[in-house]
Design an enzyme around this catalytic site. Sequence first.
Site, PDB file in Angstrom:
ATOM      1  N   LYS A 237       1.992   7.985   1.723  1.00 50.34           N
ATOM      2  CA  LYS A 237       1.452   8.474   0.633  1.00 50.34           C
ATOM      3  C   LYS A 237       0.858  10.314   1.175  1.00 50.34           C
ATOM      4  CE  LYS A 237      -0.422   4.587  -2.176  1.00 50.34           C
ATOM      5  NZ  LYS A 237      -1.399   3.846  -1.825  1.00 50.34           N
TER       6      LYS A 237
ATOM      7  N   GLN B 267      -7.601   2.713  -0.090  1.00 46.76           N
ATOM      8  CA  GLN B 267      -6.319   1.758  -0.023  1.00 46.76           C
ATOM      9  C   GLN B 267      -7.064   0.286   0.005  1.00 46.76           C
ATOM     10  OE1 GLN B 267      -2.539   2.418   0.193  1.00 46.76           O
ATOM     11  NE2 GLN B 267      -2.433   0.494  -0.030  1.00 46.76           N
TER      12      GLN B 267
ATOM     13  N   ASP C 164      -5.372   6.856  -9.186  1.00 45.85           N
ATOM     14  CA  ASP C 164      -5.057   5.238  -8.162  1.00 45.85           C
ATOM     15  C   ASP C 164      -5.264   4.841 -10.007  1.00 45.85           C
ATOM     16  OD1 ASP C 164      -3.646   4.248  -6.858  1.00 45.85           O
ATOM     17  OD2 ASP C 164      -5.312   3.673  -5.297  1.00 45.85           O
TER      18      ASP C 164
END
Length: 295
Positions: free
Chosen positions: A54, A98, A121
């Site tokens: 990422k 994460q 997200d």
Amino acid sequence: MTARIIRGTEISPIIREEIDKETKSLKLQHGITPGLVTIIVGQNPASVSYVTAKQKAAKDLGFYSLQEDVPEEVTEEALLELIAQYNDDTAIHGILVQLPLPKHINETKVLYAIDPDKDVDGFHPVNVGRLMIGEAKFYPCTPYGIQQMLVRSGVTIDGAEVVVVGRSNIVGKPIAMMLIQKAEGANATVTICHTGTKDLAAHTRKADILIVAAGKPKAITADMVKEGAVVIDVGVNRIGMTPEGKAKLCGDVDFDAIKEKASAITPVPGGVGPMTITMLMLNTLRAAQFTVGKR
Ligand code: NAP
């Protein structure tokens, strides 16, 4: 019939090029560089490799990108403080924590702490609610990638019978919710199946578009698929090691048999997987654009 292969490895670079162009224009016209912070707690090898990918994608696109490596034993309070700090940081437009988090930290509490306008997200309940009522600000990355693969491959979603296998909050439910909307790239009739579904094959055989996110190798066999269906395999299952020492992956569908029956199918690896990070980059760009009221 031998299926056309829909590859994320081919679609994803096209979207990244579009992101790159829009990023340059945002910088030029408004002096804004999209900013992404990724927060990782502990050093779980899979999480480290996801976060590294990422960060690399963000840097390649010229984003301002930061990584917070937080020790495994961090307190929940300290993690919430760190998120609050980035909520207030105007150079950061996207905050990604994460998952999974260590057991002593309440994952829900952490995700709820992220400013919904920086929730790239798309997991915050405010964004889940917006998605449900057809006013999404951010689409969760994997479902967004799936929808883009279908749209950009010319698959007709409008009026299609879609069957989704799996009802997780990160894949199954959101992709179903996206495709059911009265909107472009949607307007399908959607059925969601799960382990409580009595006759799975009876449902999957009706699908014009079959989306499988079960996390079970060969959960779907050729006899469960309609002739000419489009099959999207979201599953990523580790089934050993390659001679080069890399993880050997397979999806949730019997690819070799189904490709002789479907009209189109995604492979694993190289299918949905490469789309997810690209859609995270697009969400981060959108978050930055929202700050100038532009979309
Ligand atoms: P998850 O949270 O484990 O959910 C799996 C879902 O599938 C559950 O709803 C489960 O039903 C259902 N299911 C499992 N076996 C089934 C069966 N035999 N028949 C019918 N339904 C079944 O998984 P997830 O997070 O959604 O991920 C699914 C897969 O996609 C995993 O392999 C994951 O690694 C992969 N994935 C890939 C990406 C990517 O970027 N490519 C991103 C996310 C996930 P119940 O609810 O009844 O238990």
